[in-house]
Design an enzyme around this catalytic site. Structure first.
Site, PDB file in Angstrom:
ATOM      1  N   ASP A   2      -9.857  -3.351   6.056  1.00 25.89           N
ATOM      2  CA  ASP A   2      -9.745  -4.639   6.716  1.00 25.89           C
ATOM      3  C   ASP A   2     -11.428  -6.149   6.233  1.00 25.89           C
ATOM      4  O   ASP A   2     -12.534  -5.063   6.585  1.00 25.89           O
ATOM      5  CB  ASP A   2      -9.365  -4.719   8.047  1.00 25.89           C
ATOM      6  CG  ASP A   2      -8.769  -6.166   8.130  1.00 25.89           C
ATOM      7  OD1 ASP A   2      -8.448  -6.819   7.143  1.00 25.89           O
ATOM      8  OD2 ASP A   2      -8.700  -6.370   8.906  1.00 25.89           O
ATOM      9  N   GLY A   3     -11.284  -7.016   6.052  1.00 29.50           N
ATOM     10  CA  GLY A   3     -12.509  -7.938   5.715  1.00 29.50           C
ATOM     11  C   GLY A   3     -12.437  -8.950   4.826  1.00 29.50           C
ATOM     12  O   GLY A   3     -13.418  -9.097   4.249  1.00 29.50           O
ATOM     13  N   GLY A   5     -11.436 -11.138   3.353  1.00 30.23           N
ATOM     14  CA  GLY A   5     -11.314 -12.439   3.196  1.00 30.23           C
ATOM     15  C   GLY A   5     -12.259 -13.167   3.774  1.00 30.23           C
ATOM     16  O   GLY A   5     -13.230 -14.167   3.278  1.00 30.23           O
ATOM     17  N   TRP A   7     -15.173 -11.952   4.201  1.00 31.58           N
ATOM     18  CA  TRP A   7     -16.405 -11.438   3.539  1.00 31.58           C
ATOM     19  C   TRP A   7     -16.941 -12.716   2.102  1.00 31.58           C
ATOM     20  O   TRP A   7     -18.108 -13.021   2.413  1.00 31.58           O
ATOM     21  CB  TRP A   7     -16.477  -9.951   2.975  1.00 31.58           C
ATOM     22  CG  TRP A   7     -17.576 -10.064   1.696  1.00 31.58           C
ATOM     23  CD1 TRP A   7     -18.665  -8.602   2.320  1.00 31.58           C
ATOM     24  CD2 TRP A   7     -17.493  -9.650   0.499  1.00 31.58           C
ATOM     25  NE1 TRP A   7     -19.025  -8.340   1.458  1.00 31.58           N
ATOM     26  CE2 TRP A   7     -19.473  -8.947   0.466  1.00 31.58           C
ATOM     27  CE3 TRP A   7     -17.282 -10.468  -0.122  1.00 31.58           C
ATOM     28  CZ2 TRP A   7     -19.888  -9.651  -0.434  1.00 31.58           C
ATOM     29  CZ3 TRP A   7     -17.779 -10.617  -1.675  1.00 31.58           C
ATOM     30  CH2 TRP A   7     -18.918  -9.662  -1.636  1.00 31.58           C
ATOM     31  N   ARG A  15     -11.195 -16.512  -2.299  1.00 32.52           N
ATOM     32  CA  ARG A  15     -10.720 -14.212  -1.700  1.00 32.52           C
ATOM     33  C   ARG A  15     -10.491 -14.014  -2.164  1.00 32.52           C
ATOM     34  O   ARG A  15     -10.925 -12.627  -2.280  1.00 32.52           O
ATOM     35  CB  ARG A  15      -9.170 -14.747  -0.444  1.00 32.52           C
ATOM     36  CG  ARG A  15      -9.426 -15.881   0.819  1.00 32.52           C
ATOM     37  CD  ARG A  15      -8.386 -15.972   1.275  1.00 32.52           C
ATOM     38  NE  ARG A  15      -7.857 -14.724   1.652  1.00 32.52           N
ATOM     39  CZ  ARG A  15      -7.760 -13.844   2.834  1.00 32.52           C
ATOM     40  NH1 ARG A  15      -8.421 -14.573   3.586  1.00 32.52           N
ATOM     41  NH2 ARG A  15      -7.201 -12.963   2.843  1.00 32.52           N
ATOM     42  N   HIS A  19     -12.490  -9.639  -2.727  1.00 34.18           N
ATOM     43  CA  HIS A  19     -11.082  -8.160  -2.598  1.00 34.18           C
ATOM     44  C   HIS A  19     -11.563  -7.172  -3.784  1.00 34.18           C
ATOM     45  O   HIS A  19     -12.034  -6.357  -4.036  1.00 34.18           O
ATOM     46  CB  HIS A  19      -9.107  -8.310  -3.544  1.00 34.18           C
ATOM     47  CG  HIS A  19      -8.389  -8.749  -1.619  1.00 34.18           C
ATOM     48  ND1 HIS A  19      -8.041  -8.705  -0.901  1.00 34.18           N
ATOM     49  CD2 HIS A  19      -7.899 -10.373  -2.089  1.00 34.18           C
ATOM     50  CE1 HIS A  19      -8.136  -9.500  -0.316  1.00 34.18           C
ATOM     51  NE2 HIS A  19      -7.263 -10.765  -1.240  1.00 34.18           N
ATOM     52  N   TRP A  51       3.137  -9.064   1.784  1.00 41.01           N
ATOM     53  CA  TRP A  51       3.757  -9.458   0.896  1.00 41.01           C
ATOM     54  C   TRP A  51       4.322 -11.257   1.220  1.00 41.01           C
ATOM     55  O   TRP A  51       4.471 -12.167   0.837  1.00 41.01           O
ATOM     56  CB  TRP A  51       5.181  -8.410   0.994  1.00 41.01           C
ATOM     57  CG  TRP A  51       4.812  -7.863   0.896  1.00 41.01           C
ATOM     58  CD1 TRP A  51       5.767  -6.040   0.982  1.00 41.01           C
ATOM     59  CD2 TRP A  51       4.602  -7.301  -1.021  1.00 41.01           C
ATOM     60  NE1 TRP A  51       5.711  -5.087   0.020  1.00 41.01           N
ATOM     61  CE2 TRP A  51       5.668  -5.700  -1.467  1.00 41.01           C
ATOM     62  CE3 TRP A  51       5.155  -8.394  -2.539  1.00 41.01           C
ATOM     63  CZ2 TRP A  51       5.260  -5.622  -2.591  1.00 41.01           C
ATOM     64  CZ3 TRP A  51       5.068  -7.468  -3.356  1.00 41.01           C
ATOM     65  CH2 TRP A  51       4.542  -6.349  -3.817  1.00 41.01           C
ATOM     66  N   ARG A  53       2.015 -13.060   2.065  1.00 39.56           N
ATOM     67  CA  ARG A  53       0.168 -13.903   1.646  1.00 39.56           C
ATOM     68  C   ARG A  53       0.864 -14.478   0.399  1.00 39.56           C
ATOM     69  O   ARG A  53       2.223 -14.483   0.016  1.00 39.56           O
ATOM     70  CB  ARG A  53      -1.024 -12.845   1.269  1.00 39.56           C
ATOM     71  CG  ARG A  53      -1.413 -11.944   2.448  1.00 39.56           C
ATOM     72  CD  ARG A  53      -2.752 -10.973   1.871  1.00 39.56           C
ATOM     73  NE  ARG A  53      -2.733 -11.276   3.183  1.00 39.56           N
ATOM     74  CZ  ARG A  53      -4.326 -10.340   3.351  1.00 39.56           C
ATOM     75  NH1 ARG A  53      -5.068 -10.276   2.622  1.00 39.56           N
ATOM     76  NH2 ARG A  53      -4.390  -9.705   4.566  1.00 39.56           N
ATOM     77  N   LEU A 113      -9.588  16.444  -3.697  1.00 39.50           N
ATOM     78  CA  LEU A 113      -9.544  15.565  -2.365  1.00 39.50           C
ATOM     79  C   LEU A 113      -8.233  14.590  -2.558  1.00 39.50           C
ATOM     80  O   LEU A 113      -8.194  14.367  -4.102  1.00 39.50           O
ATOM     81  CB  LEU A 113     -10.839  14.302  -2.460  1.00 39.50           C
ATOM     82  CG  LEU A 113     -10.322  12.857  -2.077  1.00 39.50           C
ATOM     83  CD1 LEU A 113     -10.824  13.283  -0.280  1.00 39.50           C
ATOM     84  CD2 LEU A 113     -11.142  12.235  -2.766  1.00 39.50           C
ATOM     85  N   ILE A 177      -3.499  -1.216  15.340  1.00 36.39           N
ATOM     86  CA  ILE A 177      -2.934  -0.754  14.575  1.00 36.39           C
ATOM     87  C   ILE A 177      -2.489  -0.771  13.473  1.00 36.39           C
ATOM     88  O   ILE A 177      -2.146  -0.288  11.779  1.00 36.39           O
ATOM     89  CB  ILE A 177      -2.257   0.784  15.448  1.00 36.39           C
ATOM     90  CG1 ILE A 177      -2.878   1.095  16.379  1.00 36.39           C
ATOM     91  CG2 ILE A 177      -1.553   2.027  14.331  1.00 36.39           C
ATOM     92  CD1 ILE A 177      -2.443   2.400  16.394  1.00 36.39           C
ATOM     93  N   SER A 178      -2.254  -2.279  13.103  1.00 36.11           N
ATOM     94  CA  SER A 178      -1.353  -2.604  12.244  1.00 36.11           C
ATOM     95  C   SER A 178      -0.238  -2.189  11.394  1.00 36.11           C
ATOM     96  O   SER A 178      -0.052  -2.225  10.096  1.00 36.11           O
ATOM     97  CB  SER A 178      -1.763  -2.969  11.791  1.00 36.11           C
ATOM     98  OG  SER A 178      -3.401  -4.078  12.597  1.00 36.11           O
TER      99      SER A 178
HETATM  100  C1  IPE Z   1      -7.536  -6.647   3.492  1.00 35.80           C
HETATM  101  O1  IPE Z   1      -8.944  -7.516   3.754  1.00 35.80           O
HETATM  102  C2  IPE Z   1      -7.766  -6.832   2.170  1.00 35.80           C
HETATM  103  C3  IPE Z   1      -5.572  -5.957   2.201  1.00 35.80           C
HETATM  104  C4  IPE Z   1      -5.317  -6.528   3.297  1.00 35.80           C
HETATM  105  C5  IPE Z   1      -5.355  -6.555   1.231  1.00 35.80           C
HETATM  106  P1  IPE Z   1      -8.131  -9.258   4.085  1.00 35.80           P
HETATM  107  O2  IPE Z   1      -7.574  -9.997   2.703  1.00 35.80           O
HETATM  108  O3  IPE Z   1      -6.730  -8.531   5.253  1.00 35.80           O
HETATM  109  O4  IPE Z   1      -9.343  -9.955   5.094  1.00 35.80           O
HETATM  110  P2  IPE Z   1      -9.366 -10.778   6.283  1.00 35.80           P
HETATM  111  O5  IPE Z   1      -8.789 -10.794   7.151  1.00 35.80           O
HETATM  112  O6  IPE Z   1      -8.552 -12.197   6.005  1.00 35.80           O
HETATM  113  O7  IPE Z   1     -10.963 -11.150   5.977  1.00 35.80           O
HETATM  114 MG    MG Z   2      -7.245  -9.186   7.184  1.00 40.78          MG
END
Ligand code: IPE
Ligand code: MG
Length: 224
Positions: A2-3, A5, A7, A15, A19, A51, A53, A113, A177-178
């Site tokens: 997560d994060g 976007g 970043w 965004r 990714h 989905w 998004r 792994l 936990i999402s």
């Molecule tokens: C995680 O980053 C990547 C996916 C869910 C595919 P996000 O896209 O959720 O990034 P934020 O939460 O907007 O920072």
């Molecule tokens: Mg996110």
């Protein structure tokens, strides 16, 4: 993971740049997992809820998945990583499904792994599916309801081949936990780091593992 976007936003970038940067972290964390001797690494790549998004962001993420399968498949196979997916593959486009078939078949037999990619995955949906499968077997008189227990239930989950996670790492400082592995996380240790996924490296993984090693897991019992 997560994060991505956030970043990108920190850099005034779109965004998708986040990714794209997150792919590097995937590579590093997979290598770090082998280095640390982990047996199973599960990456939550795309959730059931994702989905919702915008279509262009979903399309980009699917492209990235295909790129990953194409560019990393051989190297993963060479390093002994066996790739698996869990999730609702029906919702994926054919091209994405093909990429997944490619990477899973190419890496089959890897024994260093197990890399499980959760794609189009939702914990509740997985539980519902398990319940439906059990119900179908009861209706077909192949299963006695009295025989439904934790073991037979877990056997219907998408993760049936693997043990429950010991540790769940959540990046970007969230404490949620999402909808991830609701059943399997019952006794997992949770670890949250403020690091955004594109900045997460194998060193961060090692730090999380060291933190985990300091925990005392009692599984509801008392210390000895
Ligand atoms: C995680 O980053 C990547 C996916 C869910 C595919 P996000 O896209 O959720 O990034 P934020 O939460 O907007 O920072
Ligand atoms: Mg996110």
């Amino acid at each position: 993971m997560d994060g991505n976007g956030r970043w990108a936003r920190e850099r005034g970038a779109p965004r998708y740049e986040g990714h794209r940067a997150g792919m590097k972290s995937v590579r590093d964390v997979v290598e770090g997992s082998i280095e640390a001797g982990l047996e199973i690494l599960t990456l939550f790549a795309f959730s059931h809820e994702n989905w919702q998004r915008p279509a262009h962001e979903i399309a980009f993420l699917m492209k990235l998945l295909q790129l990953y399968a194409k560019s990393e498949g051989q190297e993963l196979a060479d390093t002994g990583v066996e790739v698996h997916v869990v999730g609702d593959m029906e919702r994926l486009q054919k091209s994405a499904r093909k990429a997944i078939d490619l990477i899973t078949s190419k890496t089959r037999g890897g024994d260093r792994l197990q890399l499980v990619l959760a794609i189009s995955y939702g914990g509740r949906a997985e539980l519902v599916l398990a319940a439906r499968r059990l119900a179908e077997r009861v209706v077909g008189e192949k299963l006695d309801p009295d025989d439904i227990d934790e073991k037979s239930f877990a056997a219907e989950l998408l993760t049936a081949p693997w043990r429950d996670p010991d540790l769940m790492i959540r990046t970007s400082g969230e404490y949620r936990i999402s909808n991830f592995m609701l059943w399997q996380l019952a006794y997992s240790e949770l670890y949250s780091t403020p690091t955004l996924w594109p900045d997460f490296t194998r060193e961060d993984l090692f730090e999380a593992i060291l933190d985990y090693q300091r925990r005392e897991r009692r599984f509801g019992k008392v210390s000895v």
